[in-house]
Write a protein that holds these residues in place. Structure first.
Motif, short mmCIF file in Angstrom:
data_model
loop_
_atom_site.label_atom_id
_atom_site.label_comp_id
_atom_site.label_asym_id
_atom_site.label_seq_id
_atom_site.Cartn_x
_atom_site.Cartn_y
_atom_site.Cartn_z
N SER A 128 49.90 -33.01 46.84
CA SER A 128 48.95 -33.57 45.88
C SER A 128 47.53 -33.09 46.13
CB SER A 128 48.99 -35.10 45.92
OG SER A 128 48.59 -35.56 47.20
N LYS A 294 45.14 -30.33 39.44
CA LYS A 294 45.34 -31.42 38.48
C LYS A 294 46.81 -31.62 38.11
CE LYS A 294 43.56 -33.17 34.10
NZ LYS A 294 42.56 -32.97 33.02
N GLN A 298 51.23 -35.97 41.69
CA GLN A 298 50.17 -36.98 41.68
C GLN A 298 50.58 -38.27 42.36
OE1 GLN A 298 46.95 -36.41 40.35
NE2 GLN A 298 47.76 -34.32 40.43
N GLU A 299 51.85 -38.51 42.53
CA GLU A 299 52.32 -39.76 43.14
C GLU A 299 52.24 -39.67 44.65
OE1 GLU A 299 56.19 -40.54 41.69
OE2 GLU A 299 55.57 -40.71 39.59
N LYS A 303 45.46 -38.26 49.24
CA LYS A 303 45.00 -37.09 48.50
C LYS A 303 43.72 -36.57 49.14
CE LYS A 303 46.95 -38.49 44.05
NZ LYS A 303 46.67 -38.76 42.62
N SER A 331 40.25 -36.59 37.55
CA SER A 331 41.31 -35.93 38.32
C SER A 331 41.10 -36.07 39.82
CB SER A 331 41.39 -34.45 37.94
OG SER A 331 41.65 -34.28 36.56
#
Length: 552
Positions: A128, A294, A298-299, A303, A331
């Motif tokens: 991510s 981006k 994303q999970e 990050k 983002s």
């Protein structure tokens, strides 16, 4: 969301025995002079997060085994002054400030080869997050004028290992394809090997095409955010293949860009590597890379975005666009951003920018080369050095009395500057504000005199006949309230205190450094154009003020 609370690097690259860096879950900005070990922090974090993708312990252990004449190890990243490679390690402490979850400690070293196996947090953090340094920018347009731009090699080196789609790591899949091909240096005659290669190549082509198609739109959206709305870029995959002639052909990532000529037409730009200046090339490269970030996984509860000397080819106005994007773009909302730079002026200006925009969310470090006994980093955690007086005390304790005296002088100058703005031009700006408001201040004084007479009458209310006391006191109170409201109007709408602030900013950031022997602050065209415009407005303001005063 987990954030890096502490980073402990021991006997790795330029670091030997340095105290842990306390990030305290904040975004980080690090200035490091050349040779101070700044990039060792980047590579320590990169190596650590990449370890989350390694399934073979040997792929991690090799970095922590010393290289000797008897046992040379070309992969070794152990500090050259370290005598015992068992001391070499990278350790992260992660803290989740939004919950009662316990801290998580992860470590990679020769002995504790990988503590990430039983927890997917680092692996997801790698997929991510992102690691981008100046080499990525250079490689993006590292083509001769007569070459067509093919970005596949750039993606192979910089991006594929960060992408996981359909349960496949693109870098691992590509390595399997290359291994199959290398096992068969000539035409592949084994049907099973041939089938495996073509199947994996088809899968790779499909996933790569999906990724490239997904990043086209956000790439152009980022270009607009960089104020290049007239440009339109497009990436397209030409599939890799194994031809009927048994020839292996790598995939191509074709890059094209056009300029919006009018509402209906785009003008294609050929050989963009030669056509654009470095600022636009950097903006294009960053737009593509941020688009990749981006669309990645994303999970994740972790990050991290690590940027090493990423903006060296941009002037300050374009750097501000990138800084603004990093702290305001949705983002990157959940990212812990770690920025490293060798540019002191950019570092100082970024500090002011972050303190203004996101006060309390950033932490700052400075790194210098320490040549005492062995070369090593000297790292200043600025949370531990709140004032020049604190630094002076440290130098005093280290018996460096001239340095201590110098920092005490800095502290005195700083405090005077905060209170009086003693810089000569700043002083003139301050006096100009007083002069601009001189007649208004006199008028303000007359109103204060009127208020004084009202207060005197109010003071003698007790001497009045009792039948009119309440009425008179109510009248006096009403007059006082009215006067106070009028003073507020003066403060808000009449007194001019903002007119000179833009010039003040230009003086501090552009004109002062160029008037003194300050080689750390480069001068950029756009900044100077802005300064010229503001100085012209300032001159017009002064002319108007002089005319108004002469009339009065």
């Amino acid at each position: 969301m987990y954030k890096i609370h502490s980073l402990n690097i021991k006997s790795f690259k330029f670091f030997k025995d340095i105290n842990p860096l306390k990030f305290n879950n904040k975004n980080i900005l690090i200035y490091g002079e050349n040779g101070s070990g700044k990039s060792s922090i980047y590579w320590a974090l990169y190596t650590f997060f990449q370890s989350g993708l390694k399934r073979d312990d040997a792929e991690i252990k090799k970095y922590f085994i010393q290289s000797t004449e008897a046992n040379p190890n070309k992969y070794s990243l152990v500090n050259i002054y370290e005598n015992n490679d068992e001391n070499s390690k990278i350790e992260l402490i992660l803290k989740d400030e939004n919950s009662s979850n316990p801290d998580k400690v992860f470590r990679i070293s020769k002995e504790n080869i990988n503590t990430n196996k039983d927890d997917s947090l680092i692996e997801k953090g790698c997929y991510s997050g992102d690691f981008i340094n100046y080499k990525y920018i250079f490689r993006f347009f590292d083509f001769l004028h007569n070459e067509e731009i093919n970005l596949f090699k750039l993606f192979e080196y910089e991006i594929l290992h960060f992408i996981n789609k359909d349960g496949e790591n693109l870098s691992d899949l590509w390595k399997e394809i290359i291994d199959l091909k290398n096992r068969n240096p000539g035409p592949i005659r084994d049907r099973e090997e041939f089938s495996r290669l073509t199947s994996k190549l088809a899968s790779f082509n499909r996933i790569l095409t999906t990724v490239i198609n997904q990043i086209n739109q956000p790439s152009n959206e980022y270009l607009i955010k960089f104020n290049y709305e007239g440009l339109k870029l497009k990436l397209k995959v030409v599939d890799g293949k194994y031809t009927k002639q048994k020839k292996f052909i790598r995939p191509i990532i074709d890059f094209s860009i056009s300029f919006k000529k009018d509402l209906q037409n785009n003008l294609p730009i050929h050989r963009s590597q030669s056509y654009f200046n470095e600022a636009r090339l950097t903006a294009i490269a960053l737009s593509v890379r941020f688009a990749v970030t981006k669309i990645k996984l994303q999970e994740s509860d972790l990050k991290v975005l690590v940027l090493d000397d990423l903006l060296v080819s941009l002037d300050m106005s374009n750097r501000e666009l990138v800084l603004d994007l990093l702290i305001n773009d949705d983002s990157f909302r959940d990212f812990q951003i770690i920025m490293l730079t060798h540019d002191k002026s950019f570092y100082e200006k970024s500090k002011r920018y972050f303190n203004f925009k996101k006060q309390g969310q950033w932490k700052y470090f400075e790194m210098y080369l320490d040549r005492d006994e062995i070369e090593k980093p000297y790292i200043k955690d600025l949370e531990e050095y709140n004032t020049y007086a604190d630094i002076a005390k440290q130098h005093f304790d280290n018996k460096d009395y001239p340095a201590s005296a110098n920092y005490l002088r800095k502290e005195v100058e700083k405090r005077f500057d905060e209170f009086l703005e003693l810089d000569s031009l700043d002083k003139k700006i301050f006096l100009s504000k007083l002069k601009e408001n001189y007649f208004k201040i006199i008028e303000f004084g007359r109103d204060l005199e009127s208020l004084k007479s009202i207060l005197v009458n109010f003071q003698h209310c007790s001497r009045m006949p009792s039948d009119i006391q309440v009425e008179k006191c109510s009248l006096f109170a009403s007059q006082i309230n009215s006067a106070i409201d009028q003073f507020k109007e003066y403060q808000i709408h009449v007194l001019d205190v903002e007119e000179f602030e833009s010039l003040h900013f230009v003086l501090k950031d552009i004109l002062h450094p160029q008037s003194h022997n300050d080689l750390t602050r480069p001068l950029y065209k756009l900044e100077l154009e802005k300064a010229i415009e503001i100085v012209r407005e300032f001159s017009s303001l002064i002319d108007t003020a002089i005319m108004d005063n002469s009339i009065e």
